[in-house]
Design a protein around this motif. Structure first.
Motif, PDB file in Angstrom:
ATOM      1  N   TYR A  96       0.863  -1.175   0.000  1.00 50.84           N
ATOM      2  CA  TYR A  96       0.000   0.000   0.000  1.00 50.84           C
ATOM      3  C   TYR A  96       0.903   1.229   0.000  1.00 50.84           C
ATOM      4  O   TYR A  96       1.986   1.200   0.599  1.00 50.84           O
ATOM      5  CB  TYR A  96      -0.863   0.040   1.266  1.00 50.84           C
ATOM      6  N   ALA A  97       0.465   2.273  -0.657  1.00 51.68           N
ATOM      7  CA  ALA A  97       1.143   3.543  -0.472  1.00 51.68           C
ATOM      8  C   ALA A  97       0.656   4.090   0.862  1.00 51.68           C
ATOM      9  O   ALA A  97      -0.483   3.863   1.238  1.00 51.68           O
ATOM     10  CB  ALA A  97       0.790   4.499  -1.598  1.00 51.68           C
ATOM     11  N   ALA A  98       1.516   4.790   1.565  1.00 55.87           N
ATOM     12  CA  ALA A  98       1.088   5.306   2.864  1.00 55.87           C
ATOM     13  C   ALA A  98       1.869   6.543   3.216  1.00 55.87           C
ATOM     14  O   ALA A  98       3.040   6.690   2.861  1.00 55.87           O
ATOM     15  CB  ALA A  98       1.296   4.252   3.945  1.00 55.87           C
ATOM     16  N   SER A  99       1.208   7.453   3.899  1.00 54.87           N
ATOM     17  CA  SER A  99       1.895   8.617   4.416  1.00 54.87           C
ATOM     18  C   SER A  99       1.181   9.102   5.667  1.00 54.87           C
ATOM     19  O   SER A  99       0.137   8.566   6.046  1.00 54.87           O
ATOM     20  CB  SER A  99       1.972   9.718   3.365  1.00 54.87           C
ATOM     21  N   THR A 100       1.754  10.099   6.301  1.00 54.69           N
ATOM     22  CA  THR A 100       1.201  10.533   7.582  1.00 54.69           C
ATOM     23  C   THR A 100       0.679  11.948   7.517  1.00 54.69           C
ATOM     24  O   THR A 100       1.021  12.716   6.615  1.00 54.69           O
ATOM     25  CB  THR A 100       2.278  10.484   8.680  1.00 54.69           C
ATOM     26  N   GLU A 101      -0.136  12.265   8.529  1.00 53.36           N
ATOM     27  CA  GLU A 101      -0.698  13.616   8.687  1.00 53.36           C
ATOM     28  C   GLU A 101      -1.295  14.109   7.382  1.00 53.36           C
ATOM     29  O   GLU A 101      -0.994  15.208   6.914  1.00 53.36           O
ATOM     30  CB  GLU A 101       0.388  14.588   9.180  1.00 53.36           C
ATOM     31  N   ILE A 102      -2.131  13.258   6.789  1.00 48.65           N
ATOM     32  CA  ILE A 102      -2.730  13.596   5.502  1.00 48.65           C
ATOM     33  C   ILE A 102      -4.085  14.250   5.732  1.00 48.65           C
ATOM     34  O   ILE A 102      -4.957  13.657   6.363  1.00 48.65           O
ATOM     35  CB  ILE A 102      -2.937  12.316   4.651  1.00 48.65           C
ATOM     36  N   PRO A 103      -4.254  15.482   5.242  1.00 48.20           N
ATOM     37  CA  PRO A 103      -5.551  16.132   5.404  1.00 48.20           C
ATOM     38  C   PRO A 103      -6.494  15.790   4.257  1.00 48.20           C
ATOM     39  O   PRO A 103      -6.052  15.546   3.135  1.00 48.20           O
ATOM     40  CB  PRO A 103      -5.199  17.615   5.383  1.00 48.20           C
ATOM     41  N   GLY A 104      -7.793  15.710   4.574  1.00 48.40           N
ATOM     42  CA  GLY A 104      -8.803  15.484   3.539  1.00 48.40           C
ATOM     43  C   GLY A 104     -10.002  16.367   3.802  1.00 48.40           C
ATOM     44  O   GLY A 104      -9.896  17.375   4.501  1.00 48.40           O
ATOM     45  N   GLY A 126     -12.521  17.506   5.735  1.00 51.54           N
ATOM     46  CA  GLY A 126     -13.019  17.462   7.112  1.00 51.54           C
ATOM     47  C   GLY A 126     -12.313  16.453   7.987  1.00 51.54           C
ATOM     48  O   GLY A 126     -12.821  16.095   9.045  1.00 51.54           O
ATOM     49  N   TRP A 127     -11.175  15.946   7.570  1.00 52.48           N
ATOM     50  CA  TRP A 127     -10.430  15.005   8.418  1.00 52.48           C
ATOM     51  C   TRP A 127      -8.942  15.172   8.200  1.00 52.48           C
ATOM     52  O   TRP A 127      -8.504  15.761   7.212  1.00 52.48           O
ATOM     53  CB  TRP A 127     -10.853  13.559   8.137  1.00 52.48           C
ATOM     54  N   ARG A 128      -8.196  14.650   9.145  1.00 55.69           N
ATOM     55  CA  ARG A 128      -6.758  14.556   8.974  1.00 55.69           C
ATOM     56  C   ARG A 128      -6.311  13.241   9.586  1.00 55.69           C
ATOM     57  O   ARG A 128      -6.484  13.021  10.784  1.00 55.69           O
ATOM     58  CB  ARG A 128      -6.027  15.720   9.653  1.00 55.69           C
ATOM     59  N   ALA A 129      -5.775  12.384   8.744  1.00 54.34           N
ATOM     60  CA  ALA A 129      -5.440  11.036   9.209  1.00 54.34           C
ATOM     61  C   ALA A 129      -4.033  10.995   9.769  1.00 54.34           C
ATOM     62  O   ALA A 129      -3.123  11.582   9.190  1.00 54.34           O
ATOM     63  CB  ALA A 129      -5.571  10.051   8.057  1.00 54.34           C
ATOM     64  N   ASP A 130      -3.858  10.274  10.871  1.00 55.42           N
ATOM     65  CA  ASP A 130      -2.509  10.030  11.389  1.00 55.42           C
ATOM     66  C   ASP A 130      -1.696   9.325  10.309  1.00 55.42           C
ATOM     67  O   ASP A 130      -0.586   9.719   9.996  1.00 55.42           O
ATOM     68  CB  ASP A 130      -2.559   9.144  12.634  1.00 55.42           C
ATOM     69  N   VAL A 131      -2.290   8.261   9.790  1.00 52.85           N
ATOM     70  CA  VAL A 131      -1.671   7.544   8.676  1.00 52.85           C
ATOM     71  C   VAL A 131      -2.750   7.261   7.649  1.00 52.85           C
ATOM     72  O   VAL A 131      -3.847   6.812   8.002  1.00 52.85           O
ATOM     73  CB  VAL A 131      -1.053   6.197   9.132  1.00 52.85           C
ATOM     74  N   LEU A 132      -2.482   7.555   6.405  1.00 56.76           N
ATOM     75  CA  LEU A 132      -3.413   7.194   5.344  1.00 56.76           C
ATOM     76  C   LEU A 132      -2.713   6.201   4.420  1.00 56.76           C
ATOM     77  O   LEU A 132      -1.585   6.433   3.986  1.00 56.76           O
ATOM     78  CB  LEU A 132      -3.859   8.422   4.545  1.00 56.76           C
ATOM     79  N   ALA A 133      -3.395   5.072   4.182  1.00 55.52           N
ATOM     80  CA  ALA A 133      -2.870   4.068   3.261  1.00 55.52           C
ATOM     81  C   ALA A 133      -3.802   4.009   2.064  1.00 55.52           C
ATOM     82  O   ALA A 133      -5.013   4.149   2.210  1.00 55.52           O
ATOM     83  CB  ALA A 133      -2.805   2.709   3.948  1.00 55.52           C
ATOM     84  N   TRP A 134      -3.242   3.851   0.884  1.00 56.09           N
ATOM     85  CA  TRP A 134      -4.111   3.753  -0.286  1.00 56.09           C
ATOM     86  C   TRP A 134      -3.527   2.823  -1.336  1.00 56.09           C
ATOM     87  O   TRP A 134      -2.314   2.645  -1.445  1.00 56.09           O
ATOM     88  CB  TRP A 134      -4.410   5.134  -0.869  1.00 56.09           C
ATOM     89  N   ARG A 135      -4.435   2.192  -2.056  1.00 54.73           N
ATOM     90  CA  ARG A 135      -4.064   1.337  -3.172  1.00 54.73           C
ATOM     91  C   ARG A 135      -5.275   1.286  -4.071  1.00 54.73           C
ATOM     92  O   ARG A 135      -6.365   0.933  -3.614  1.00 54.73           O
ATOM     93  CB  ARG A 135      -3.697  -0.078  -2.687  1.00 54.73           C
ATOM     94  N   GLY A 136      -5.112   1.641  -5.336  1.00 51.72           N
ATOM     95  CA  GLY A 136      -6.259   1.739  -6.232  1.00 51.72           C
ATOM     96  C   GLY A 136      -7.271   2.697  -5.644  1.00 51.72           C
ATOM     97  O   GLY A 136      -6.923   3.804  -5.241  1.00 51.72           O
ATOM     98  N   LYS A 137      -8.529   2.258  -5.544  1.00 49.10           N
ATOM     99  CA  LYS A 137      -9.564   3.141  -5.021  1.00 49.10           C
ATOM    100  C   LYS A 137      -9.724   3.030  -3.505  1.00 49.10           C
ATOM    101  O   LYS A 137     -10.508   3.752  -2.903  1.00 49.10           O
ATOM    102  CB  LYS A 137     -10.903   2.822  -5.693  1.00 49.10           C
TER     103      LYS A 137
END
Ligand SMILES: [Zn+2]
Ligand SMILES: [Zn+2]
Ligand SMILES: [Zn+2]
Length: 369
Positions: free
Chosen positions: A91-99, A101-112
Motif C-alpha cells: 500500500y502507499a502510505a503517508s502521515t498527517e494527511i488532510p482530507g 473534514g479530516w486529517r489522518a494520522d496515517v493514510l494508506a491507499w491502493r487503487g480506489k
C-alpha cells in the motif's frame, strides 16, 4: 513532530527512508543548507532521530507553537510502525494527511481503497470518535482506530473471556493498542497480542473479518468447580460440583457457553467420570460429598447426611453467588477445581460479534459451515 516534510521543496517521508538514507539526507541538508519546511504549520524544521530510534522532523527551537510539537514519542513511534507495515503490504502510505473534514494520522491507499489509521494515545470520547469516523465514511475512507485507552462504553463483552476485550462494531473497527515498557507496540485481539506491524499487515490482507457469531466445532474445555452448599432440609454443609464451561471458537476467541448448557452439563458422563477420578485422589477424598446417583428417577447430587436430592437450580444458585464473590476475592471459596474436556457433538454458535482473526489456514467463524 511530523514524519513527513518538504526538504528543498521535495516531499520526504521519514518512514520511507532507511537509516543510511536518513543520515545521508541529514548531512546533505547541513552541507547544502537545504530548507526543511514542516507541513503542520509551515515552520522551518530539521531532521532528527529520537531516543526510541524513530527518525522524524522536528520544529526548530523558538518556532511559534504548533500542536504537533505536543505529540508523544510513543504516538510518533506507532505511526511510524503503521506506515512501514502499510508499505510492506504494497500500500502507499503517508502521515498527517488532510482530507475533506479530516486529517489522518496515517493514510494508506491502493487503487480506489483508502484506509485511515488513527492512533489515539490520550483519552478520546466515543462520540468524538464516531463523529470523526462519519467524516471518513462520507469521504469514502475506511477508518481504523488504535486506542491505548479504549472508550469505557466499548469495554468488555462479558461473554468473552481471557483478558480485556472490546465490543466489536462493524462500523467502527477499533482495537486496543498496548505499549510495552520498552516501547514495543502490540494490539490485543481475542485474548491474543499481535505486534502492531503484524496486525496492520493482517488487516490490509483482509485477514481480520467482522463475524456476528463465534463458532466452536472442536472441544469445549470445562472446569469442574467444587464448593460447599448447605442442605435445604437438614442444613448440613457438604461439597457439590458445578461445571464452568468455556468455548474456544475456531479462531481462538474464548466465550462462555450458552447458559442452557450449565444444567445439562452437571451430570454429563465426561464430568461424572472426571469427578469419580478426582474423588479417589488425596485432595478429592478429603471432601465431604454426597453420592452422585439416581434419586426419584433423575441423576442428582445429594446431602451425605439425609440424602435429600439437590435440585439443579439450588446447585447453580449457590454456584453463581460464589462466582460473583470469587471474582472479587480470588479463588478463596472454591474447595477444588479440575479441568475436563467435553467433545462437541455439533458445532456450537454463540452470538458474540467479534473481529475474527484465525491462525493461518484456520476458518473464520462467519464462514458458512
Ligand atoms: Zn508544526
Ligand atoms: Zn441433609
Ligand atoms: Zn471468530
Amino acid at each position: 513532530m511530523p514524519l513527513r516534510s518538504f526538504v528543498d521543496g521535495v516531499e520526504i517521508l521519514a518512514s520511507a527512508l532507511s537509516e543510511t538514507e536518513w543520515e545521508a539526507l541529514r548531512e546533505r541538508v547541513a552541507a547544502e543548507g537545504l530548507t526543511v519546511t514542516l507541513p503542520c504549520c509551515g515552520a522551518e524544521g530539521f531532521l532528527r532521530r529520537n531516543h526510541l530510534g524513530t527518525q522524524h522532523f522536528a520544529h526548530k527551537p523558538g518556532a511559534s507553537s504548533c500542536e504537533m510539537e505536543g505529540e508523544t514519542v510513543q504516538h510518533l513511534g506507532a505511526k511510524d510502525e503503521i506506515v512501514r507495515a502499510c508499505r510492506a503490504s504494497a500500500y502507499a502510505a503517508s502521515t498527517e494527511i488532510p482530507g475533506e473534514g479530516w486529517r489522518a494520522d496515517v493514510l494508506a491507499w491502493r487503487g480506489k481503497t483508502r484506509i485511515a489509521f488513527e492512533v489515539q494515545w490520550s483519552f478520546l470520547r466515543l462520540d468524538e470518535c464516531e463523529f470523526r469516523q462519519t467524516r471518513y465514511a462520507q469521504d469514502g475512507v475506511r477508518g481504523c482506530w488504535f486506542f491505548r485507552k479504549p472508550p469505557p462504553a466499548l469495554l468488555r463483552d462479558t461473554r468473552v473471556r481471557g483478558g480485556p476485550a472490546l465490543k466489536a462494531r462493524q462500523d467502527l473497527p477499533l482495537f486496543h493498542l498496548i505499549a510495552s515498557a520498552d516501547n514495543h507496540f502490540s494490539v490485543e485481539l481475542n485474548g491474543q497480542q499481535y505486534a502492531l506491524s503484524a496486525f496492520v499487515r493482517r488487516l490490509l490482507a483482509g485477514n481480520i473479518r467482522y463475524c456476528t457469531e463465534a463458532t466452536a466445532t472442536e472441544t469445549q474445555s470445562a472446569e469442574v468447580m467444587l464448593y460447599e452448599c448447605p442442605c435445604p432440609r437438614c442444613g448440613y454443609r457438604s461439597v457439590v460440583h458445578a461445571v464452568d464451561t468455556l468455548l474456544r471458537a475456531d479462531c481462538g476467541l474464548h466465550v462462555s457457553a450458552p447458559t442452557s448448557n450449565a444444567e445439562a452439563l452437571l451430570y454429563d458422563a465426561h464430568v461424572a467420570a472426571a469427578l469419580a477420578n478426582y474423588r479417589v485422589t488425596l485432595e478429592g477424598s478429603a471432601l465431604r460429598m454426597g453420592e452422585l446417583k439416581l434419586r426419584d428417577g433423575a441423576m442428582s447430587q445429594g446431602c451425605p447426611r439425609c440424602d435429600r436430592a439437590y435440585a439443579p437450580r439450588e446447585i447453580l444458585a449457590e454456584y453463581h453467588a460464589l462466582l460473583r464473590r470469587a471474582r472479587e476475592d480470588d479463588d478463596a471459596q472454591w474447595l477444588g477445581r479440575f479441568p475436563v474436556a467435553l467433545p462437541l457433538r455439533d458445532a456450537l454458535r454463540v452470538p458474540v460479534p467479534h473481529w475474527c482473526c484465525p491462525a493461518e489456514g484456520g476458518a473464520y467463524c462467519c464462514e458458512g459451515r
